[in-house]
Design a protein around this motif. Structure first.
Motif, PDB file in Angstrom:
ATOM      1  N   GLN A  28      42.704  -7.798  -3.466  1.00 24.81           N
ATOM      2  CA  GLN A  28      41.796  -7.088  -2.568  1.00 24.81           C
ATOM      3  C   GLN A  28      40.781  -8.086  -2.026  1.00 24.81           C
ATOM      4  O   GLN A  28      40.350  -8.992  -2.727  1.00 24.81           O
TER       5      GLN A  28
ATOM      6  N   ASN B 135      45.859  -5.644  -3.624  1.00 18.31           N
ATOM      7  CA  ASN B 135      45.644  -5.120  -2.282  1.00 18.31           C
ATOM      8  C   ASN B 135      46.254  -3.709  -2.216  1.00 18.31           C
ATOM      9  O   ASN B 135      47.388  -3.508  -2.662  1.00 18.31           O
TER      10      ASN B 135
ATOM     11  N   LYS C  71      42.321 -10.668   4.684  1.00 20.60           N
ATOM     12  CA  LYS C  71      43.030  -9.391   4.560  1.00 20.60           C
ATOM     13  C   LYS C  71      44.186  -9.319   5.539  1.00 20.60           C
ATOM     14  O   LYS C  71      45.283  -8.851   5.188  1.00 20.60           O
TER      15      LYS C  71
END
Length: 250
Positions: free
Chosen positions: A153, A192, A160
């Motif tokens: 994450q 993620n 990202k």
């Protein structure tokens, strides 16, 4: 940087050469590309009329330099004895061990950079077979341990985008290209979120209650909070939840 070059000696802002070698001053060129001054503009135009400085703020320039120096210190570039992977020859099981990187740095980013390069090249290889409709494009299973280190994450939008872009290629577009992905982690809370969305089958073993709730396995908390090693629950789009117990390898 030195290259063999057989001509009479000459020099300019970004290079010089004689009968033995040519020297290219990439650092100077890089600095001039990032900033803007009259001398830099003139020199760049002399090198290539299409070049022009980016006119970046000094703080931005320093941030870029620091990032590049950090990457340079990873120790994963200019390594002796390296070679390009020939995926065509990998017909059977192959293990890619990246533990050598830890001899140079403890940075997770360094391992991720190498892994992303290999995975991107592999996807391109399978994509080429798919588009050519090759008969030998058999199913390939990719198994990645410590998946939270490769697909974490992150709040940084650029990171990202890179992470989720690779996940989409491997786990969504990869299905029709005969790529099957297995991701293993003992820290699913750090993964993620796209990993969970794209996983058709989930195998959950002992973990904390908040993690079980996030994964949607809170109904099995009485089993999984204190489950012994090897005991878990399988959930798939093909069948309902099944409690399993793995066998120890002999």
């Amino acid at each position: 940087m030195k290259l063999q070059f057989q001509k009479k000696g000459k020099s300019s802002t970004y290079y010089s050469y004689n009968d033995d070698y040519i020297a290219i001053y990439t650092s100077r060129l890089f600095r001039h590309i990032m900033g803007e001054d009259k001398n830099a503009i003139t020199s760049l135009k002399q090198l290539d009329k299409n070049l022009s400085p980016l006119d970046l703020a000094f703080q931005t320039q320093d941030a870029i330099i620091r990032a590049l120096r950090s990457v340079s210190e990873f120790g994963i570039f200019n390594v002796n004895g390296t070679f390009d992977l020939d995926f065509q020859r990998l017909k059977k099981k192959a293990v890619v061990d990246l533990s050598w990187i830890l001899d140079y740095t403890a940075s997770v980013e360094a391992i991720a950079m190498v892994a992303y390069s290999i995975l991107s090249d592999f996807y391109s290889y399978k994509d080429e077979l798919y588009k050519k409709k090759e008969r030998d494009n058999s199913l390939t299973i990719l198994a990645l341990d410590e998946a939270h280190e490769y697909f974490p994450q992150t709040k940084d939008e650029e990171s990202k985008s890179i992470i989720e872009g690779l996940l989409n290629r491997l786990m969504r577009l990869g299905r029709v290209r005969k790529i099957s992905v297995i991701l293993a982690t003992h820290m699913p809370d750090d993964l993620n979120p796209l990993v969970l969305q794209l996983s058709n089958t989930k195998i959950v073993m002992r973990n904390e209650e908040n993690v079980l709730e996030k994964l949607g396995f809170e109904d099995y908390a009485d089993i999984l909070l204190t489950a012994p090693a090897g005991l878990g629950v399988v959930r798939s789009i093909k069948f309902s939840d099944v409690v399993i117990k793995t066998l120890k390898e002999i």
